[in-house]
Design a protein around this motif. Sequence first.
Motif, mmCIF file in Angstrom:
data_model
loop_
_atom_site.group_PDB
_atom_site.id
_atom_site.type_symbol
_atom_site.label_atom_id
_atom_site.label_comp_id
_atom_site.label_asym_id
_atom_site.label_seq_id
_atom_site.Cartn_x
_atom_site.Cartn_y
_atom_site.Cartn_z
ATOM 1 N N SER A 32 12.054 10.185 8.017
ATOM 2 C CA SER A 32 11.906 9.621 6.576
ATOM 3 C C SER A 32 13.132 8.390 6.526
ATOM 4 C CB SER A 32 12.302 10.534 5.588
ATOM 5 O OG SER A 32 13.449 11.151 5.556
ATOM 6 N N ALA A 33 13.321 7.634 7.625
ATOM 7 C CA ALA A 33 14.318 6.604 7.583
ATOM 8 C C ALA A 33 13.805 5.403 8.147
ATOM 9 C CB ALA A 33 15.669 7.018 7.989
ATOM 10 N N GLY A 34 14.341 4.313 8.084
ATOM 11 C CA GLY A 34 14.035 3.300 8.796
ATOM 12 C C GLY A 34 12.769 2.414 8.604
ATOM 13 N N GLY A 35 12.168 2.729 7.246
ATOM 14 C CA GLY A 35 11.003 1.920 6.888
ATOM 15 C C GLY A 35 9.651 2.488 7.486
ATOM 16 N N ASN A 36 9.755 3.705 7.724
ATOM 17 C CA ASN A 36 8.219 4.402 8.214
ATOM 18 C C ASN A 36 7.440 4.574 7.022
ATOM 19 O OD1 ASN A 36 9.509 6.469 7.361
ATOM 20 N ND2 ASN A 36 8.886 7.655 9.004
ATOM 21 N N LEU A 37 6.416 5.061 7.201
ATOM 22 C CA LEU A 37 5.325 5.201 6.086
ATOM 23 C C LEU A 37 5.881 6.299 5.164
ATOM 24 C CD1 LEU A 37 2.696 4.828 4.693
ATOM 25 C CD2 LEU A 37 1.658 6.214 6.249
ATOM 26 N N VAL A 38 6.368 7.505 5.600
ATOM 27 C CA VAL A 38 6.979 8.332 4.737
ATOM 28 C C VAL A 38 8.257 7.776 3.859
ATOM 29 C CG1 VAL A 38 8.328 10.374 4.606
ATOM 30 C CG2 VAL A 38 6.595 10.276 6.324
ATOM 31 N N ALA A 39 9.068 6.966 4.306
ATOM 32 C CA ALA A 39 10.224 6.467 3.744
ATOM 33 C C ALA A 39 9.574 5.250 2.537
ATOM 34 C CB ALA A 39 11.136 5.741 4.526
ATOM 35 N N VAL A 40 8.495 4.580 3.019
ATOM 36 C CA VAL A 40 7.834 3.706 2.266
ATOM 37 C C VAL A 40 7.518 4.196 0.721
ATOM 38 C CG1 VAL A 40 6.646 1.776 1.696
ATOM 39 C CG2 VAL A 40 7.796 1.923 3.767
ATOM 40 N N VAL A 41 6.727 5.340 0.850
ATOM 41 C CA VAL A 41 5.965 5.927 0.090
ATOM 42 C C VAL A 41 6.946 6.872 -0.920
ATOM 43 C CG1 VAL A 41 4.578 8.133 -0.543
ATOM 44 C CG2 VAL A 41 3.881 6.477 1.360
ATOM 45 N N ARG A 42 7.909 7.270 -0.344
ATOM 46 C CA ARG A 42 9.100 7.804 -1.211
ATOM 47 C C ARG A 42 9.979 6.958 -1.824
ATOM 48 N NH1 ARG A 42 11.404 12.924 2.817
ATOM 49 N NH2 ARG A 42 9.323 13.925 2.737
ATOM 50 N N GLY A 43 10.097 5.823 -1.378
ATOM 51 C CA GLY A 43 10.538 4.732 -2.349
ATOM 52 C C GLY A 43 10.019 3.889 -3.091
ATOM 53 N N ASP A 44 8.474 4.257 -3.267
ATOM 54 C CA ASP A 44 7.611 3.472 -4.281
ATOM 55 C C ASP A 44 7.615 4.496 -5.366
ATOM 56 O OD1 ASP A 44 5.185 2.470 -5.325
ATOM 57 O OD2 ASP A 44 5.269 1.225 -3.675
ATOM 58 N N PRO A 45 8.007 3.938 -6.597
ATOM 59 C CA PRO A 45 7.597 4.854 -7.538
ATOM 60 C C PRO A 45 6.234 4.963 -7.936
ATOM 61 C CG PRO A 45 8.354 2.670 -8.602
ATOM 62 C CD PRO A 45 8.693 2.792 -6.990
ATOM 63 N N VAL A 46 5.339 4.242 -7.412
ATOM 64 C CA VAL A 46 3.651 4.248 -7.729
ATOM 65 C C VAL A 46 3.139 5.015 -6.815
ATOM 66 C CG1 VAL A 46 1.628 3.211 -8.034
ATOM 67 C CG2 VAL A 46 3.557 1.949 -8.921
#
Length: 313
Positions: free
Chosen positions: A248-262
Motif C-alpha cells: 500500500s505504498a509507492g503510489g500503487n492502486l491500493v495506495a491511491v484509492v486509500r488516499g482519495d476521499p472519494v
Amino acid sequence: MINFRYHVVSLTAVFLALAIGLVVGTAALNGPVADSLKEQVTGLRKANQQMRETVNDMEKQLGLEEEFAEEMSQVVLPGTLTGRRVLVLSLPNGRDHTEGVLKKLQLAGATITGRVDLQDKFVNPDNNTNLLELAVTAARPTAQTTGLPGNGHGVETSSALLASVLLDRSQGTAPVSDADRRAVLAAYNNAGYLTTDDNKVTGSAEAVIVVSGQPYVDKDSAKRDESVVKIAEQFDRTGSIVVGGNGSAGGNLVAVVRGDPVLSQTISTVDNANTVQGQVVTSLALVQQLTEKKAGQYGVGDNAASLLPRLPQ
C-alpha cells in the motif's frame, strides 16, 4: 669526505633496523592481536548462526500462519458468495496472486462469470490513440460508445466500454447481448490488449475483483499508474469493486484509492492479497460490498482500517 661506501653502510643499517623492529613487534603483538581476531570471528560466526535460526523460525511461523489461514478459509468462506456473479479482472502487475484470489472466491461459492487478464499493452501510454479508436470500432448495437468518457484518454474510454459489457447495467438500460459481449472482447483480445480464461465470459457480473500489485518503475511509470487508477474508476462506476493488491505504498492502486476521499468511499482495498490471509479477506470484503453496500480498507499496510471486515453472520 663521505663516500659511496658510507651511504651503502648507512642504508643497510637502516633497513636492518626496520627488519629487526618488524620481527620484534610482530612477535610481541602476535599473541594478543591474533587472540582478539579469533574472538571477533567466533562472535560473528555465532551471531550469523543466530540470525539464520531466527530467519528459519520466521519462515516456519509464516508457513504455519498460511496453513492456519487456509484451514480457516474452509470454515469462514463457504456459502458467503453463493449465487453472486463475480468478474475477476487481473492487471499486469497482479498476475502472480490472481489464481489464489480466484480460488477463494470459488470456495465462497461465487459464480465466476469470467477472468479477464489485461495485458501490459493496455496501460502503455503509446497506445492511447489506438485504444480510443478501438473503443469506437469494437462497439456493437447493444454495446455502444454513447455515454463513454470523451476526454481523449484511451485507457479510460476502453475501460468504460469493457465495464459496460462485463458488468450489469443500471436499471432501465437494455442489457448487452451475449453475441455483442463476445464481439467486444474478441476485438480487444485480437489486438493483444487482453486475454480471457479459456476465451470465455459466461455473462455479466454484479461485482468485480481487480487484482493489482506494485507500482510501475519504468520511465512511463506515472502514466501507467494513472491508467491503472482509470481502469478501477470506470469499473467502480458500474458495479461493486474490491481491489486485491500487494502493498500500500509507492503510489500503487491500493495506495491511491486509500488516499482519495472519494474513491475510498466506494472501492474496497486489501493490501496483502498476495498471501492466503489477504485472499480470504478479499472475498470477505466483497461480501461486505454486496450485502452492506459498504467499502472498507483492509490488510497490514498504510491506512488499513483493520485486518479484515466484520465476519458475515
